[in-house]
Design a protein around this motif. Structure first.
Motif, short mmCIF file in Angstrom:
data_model
loop_
_atom_site.label_atom_id
_atom_site.label_comp_id
_atom_site.label_asym_id
_atom_site.label_seq_id
_atom_site.Cartn_x
_atom_site.Cartn_y
_atom_site.Cartn_z
N UNK A 306 52.87 30.08 36.11
CA UNK A 306 53.13 31.37 36.70
C UNK A 306 53.02 32.42 35.61
N UNK A 307 52.16 33.40 35.83
CA UNK A 307 51.91 34.45 34.83
C UNK A 307 51.63 33.82 33.47
N UNK A 308 50.61 32.97 33.39
CA UNK A 308 50.39 32.25 32.13
C UNK A 308 49.94 33.18 31.01
N UNK A 309 50.41 32.86 29.81
CA UNK A 309 50.03 33.58 28.61
C UNK A 309 48.93 32.80 27.89
N UNK A 310 47.94 33.51 27.38
CA UNK A 310 46.92 32.91 26.53
C UNK A 310 46.89 33.67 25.21
N UNK A 311 46.15 33.15 24.27
CA UNK A 311 46.03 33.80 22.97
C UNK A 311 45.22 35.09 23.13
N UNK A 312 45.84 36.27 22.88
CA UNK A 312 45.09 37.53 23.07
C UNK A 312 43.97 37.71 22.05
N UNK A 313 43.96 36.89 21.00
CA UNK A 313 42.89 36.94 20.00
C UNK A 313 41.87 35.82 20.20
N UNK A 314 41.89 35.16 21.36
CA UNK A 314 40.99 34.03 21.59
C UNK A 314 39.53 34.49 21.44
N UNK A 457 47.88 28.26 39.62
CA UNK A 457 48.30 29.45 38.88
C UNK A 457 48.78 30.49 39.88
N UNK A 458 49.99 31.02 39.65
CA UNK A 458 50.52 32.13 40.43
C UNK A 458 50.55 33.38 39.54
N UNK A 459 49.95 34.47 40.02
CA UNK A 459 49.82 35.68 39.21
C UNK A 459 50.21 36.91 40.01
N UNK A 460 51.22 37.65 39.52
CA UNK A 460 51.58 38.93 40.11
C UNK A 460 50.58 39.99 39.69
N UNK A 461 50.07 40.74 40.64
CA UNK A 461 49.03 41.72 40.33
C UNK A 461 49.60 42.99 39.70
N UNK A 462 50.92 43.16 39.72
CA UNK A 462 51.55 44.30 39.05
C UNK A 462 52.27 43.85 37.78
N UNK A 463 51.85 42.71 37.27
CA UNK A 463 52.46 42.15 36.06
C UNK A 463 51.88 42.86 34.84
N UNK A 464 52.75 43.50 34.05
CA UNK A 464 52.32 44.19 32.83
C UNK A 464 52.71 43.44 31.57
N UNK A 465 53.39 42.32 31.72
CA UNK A 465 53.76 41.48 30.58
C UNK A 465 52.65 40.45 30.33
N UNK A 466 52.30 39.71 31.37
CA UNK A 466 51.14 38.81 31.33
C UNK A 466 50.13 39.37 32.32
N UNK A 467 49.26 40.26 31.88
CA UNK A 467 48.38 40.99 32.81
C UNK A 467 47.47 40.06 33.61
N UNK A 468 47.05 40.49 34.80
CA UNK A 468 46.13 39.67 35.60
C UNK A 468 44.82 39.36 34.89
#
Length: 550
Positions: A306-314, A457-468
């Motif tokens: 849910x709202x998965x995080x990936x490496x932003x420098x990938x 994967x569950x993703x909130x479309x208004x998520x600003x922490x782990x963006x869509x």
């Protein structure tokens, strides 16, 4: 001695200078005196008394003001002659700015806004009028700020962090470290499904499944948001644990994502989870779930994120994916990511001033998060606040910034694998004579690499922490993953204190609830069947012997 005795006698026909004795007679009375042959002037001793101090100060102030005005006029003339000249440095610089791209845009904008000048007084120049308006606006704004600062406010009561007594169950790993864990739901030997969830940043085993609200603080209400009956209904055994250095788990001397996956595997074996289990990751906890998919895929039945995080420098992220991700974050959060990648030692300074300060605060300020409206409303709820504070208190129990720095560095550094390694694909045969002989002698069998199980994967479309955009990146790399988009949902709203949401997620993962496994019935039936078969064999054998004897 009079002035007449000391002064030389003037010649006839020339006027004598005026002297104070001219106003007095011999007996001290006033008399008329002519000054320079002019009209007689009558005065008295009172007329010669000095003026008061106030009058002198008034005249002095008037003289100073007159001098200041003249000085200002002189400065104005100097400025006009030096700066107002076309050959002056200021004018030439201003002309260059006007010819630049920025100057042209400003000139164009000024032309579009020229209609506003129609509302100004006709007898005033627009430049002078706007100057007055600007000065008045600045003064009004300053007065407003001063009034806000001086307005008495009720002092905010800051709650201090309380470290609770140690209460976790712990198991010793082969390397001698202890890891703390928490079990919920049905026992492992009766569970139809086992779930292991690594917690997210600034969390603990008490909220290791933050995203489903599976775990909570120790409170009188038990698990807020998730009913124990729901775990029982689906036959779920839930296992959460403290990451190394968090809560009551011992730190790891050389932690990385591979050791994180190994800790998960060793813990599962230690508590009796012998079959395949599901791994569930929320927010930054998904980083450890990705590692499990890479390093222990044979022990996993599936994965839920849910709202998965990936490496932003990938390196395999496109420029557009990276831009859409970074623009959702605050400047301070971007700075923390930069420090974690380049100067991780500076992170401890920020952590000691926030969640390691010994006082409670808001999560969005501590972690520099930008939240949507629904997320902001949720974190202000008293129930969530109690849950969050208890989880933080457990997370920072050891008082060290090192595990938090390690966790931040893991997210932005080289993971040791790529998400593309998890993609299900055919294994390519190696080149060379030996591999060719193997392909000729052995029957052709297609081998696959990657993770073979389901990924949701569950993703909130208004998520600003782990963006869509992060989920879009994952789905591009892993097209087989099932993505469930949640309109209007943020980072927290779908998974906290929502019974219906929890049921929907369980139904998606496990289908129709069937309850726990009834071991007693299944164990009792086996001996009865064996005993019956033995009796039948004995009966048949006796009958055969009887017939033979007959």
């Amino acid at each position: 001695m009079s002035y007449s005795d000391s002064e030389p006698v003037f010649s006839a026909g020339r006027p004598r200078p005026w002297q104070p004795d001219d106003l007095l007679n011999g007996d001290g009375t006033a008399r008329a005196a002519s000054y320079g042959g002019g009209v007689p002037v009558y005065s008295s001793v009172n007329a010669m008394k000095p003026e008061g101090v106030r009058e002198h100060l008034r005249e002095f102030a008037a003289a100073v003001a007159e001098m200041a005005v003249e000085c200002g006029k002189g400065c104005r003339d100097i400025v006009r002659q030096s700066l107002g000249n076309r050959d002056s440095f200021v004018v030439r610089s201003f002309e260059k700015v006007k010819k630049s791209y920025f100057g042209k845009r400003v000139t164009k904008l000024r032309g579009k806004l020229s209609f506003v000048n129609e509302y100004l007084p006709e007898d005033k120049e627009p430049v002078h009028a706007w100057s007055v308006i600007l000065v008045v606006a600045v003064l009004a704004f300053a007065a407003l700020i001063l009034n806000m600062e001086t307005t008495p406010t009720t002092p905010e009561v800051v709650k201090k962090v309380y470290i609770h007594p140690a209460s976790a169950a712990r198991v010793m790993l082969p390397d001698g470290r202890y890891i703390a864990y928490k079990e919920q739901g049905v026992p492992a030997d009766r569970a139809r499904f086992s779930i292991i969830s690594p917690h997210s940043f600034l969390s603990s085993r008490l909220a290791g499944m933050h995203f489903l609200d599976f775990v909570s603080c120790f409170s009188k209400l038990g698990i807020p948001g998730l009913k124990a009956s729901l775990l029982e209904e689906f036959g779920i055994h839930l296992l959460t644990y403290d990451l190394p250095g968090f809560g009551e788990s011992d730190p790891h001397p050389d932690r990385n994502l591979e050791t994180s996956a190994m800790d998960m595997l060793l813990l599962a074996d230690a508590v009796g989870v012998n079959d395949k289990f599901w791994v569930v990751g929320y927010s930054s906890g998904s980083m450890h779930a990705w590692a499990a998919l890479r390093y222990i895929p044979d022990r996993l039945a599936g994965a839920a994120m849910l709202a998965p995080i990936v490496n932003p420098y990938d390196s395999i992220m496109t420029t557009e994916e990276r831009r859409r991700t970074w623009k959702r974050w605050t400047g301070r959060r971007q700075l923390l990511y930069f420090l974690a990648r380049r100067f991780p030692r500076f992170l401890s300074y920020f952590y000691h001033r926030s969640f390691l300060s010994g006082k409670h605060g808001q999560i969005d300020k501590w972690l520099s998060l930008s939240l949507g409206k629904r997320d902001k409303a949720l974190i202000e709820d008293p129930i969530y606040e109690e849950f969050w504070q208890r989880d933080v208190e457990e997370s920072i129990r050891q008082g060290s910034a090192k595990p938090f720095v390690e966790e931040a560095v893991l997210q932005v550094s080289n993971w040791g694998f790529s998400l593309a390694d998890l993609k299900l694909q055919k294994k390519q045969r190696g080149k060379g004579m030996l591999n060719w002989l193997k392909s000729v002698l052995s029957p052709a069998q297609e081998e696959y690499i990657g993770f073979l199980g389901p990924i949701h994967i569950w993703q909130g479309m208004d998520d600003k922490v782990a963006p869509p955009s992060m989920t879009d990146f994952v789905h591009r790399i892993l097209p087989g993953a099932a993505v469930h988009k949640l309109p209007y949902e943020g980072h927290f709203t779908y998974i906290y204190f929502c019974d219906e949401c929890h049921r929907q997620i369980f139904t998606t993962l496990f289908g129709t609830p069937q309850g726990p496994i009834n071991i007693t019935t299944e164990v009792d039936q086996s001996p009865l069947q064996v005993h019956t078969e033995e009796q039948e064999e004995i009966t048949l054998g006796d009958s055969v012997l009887a017939r033979a004897e007959t």
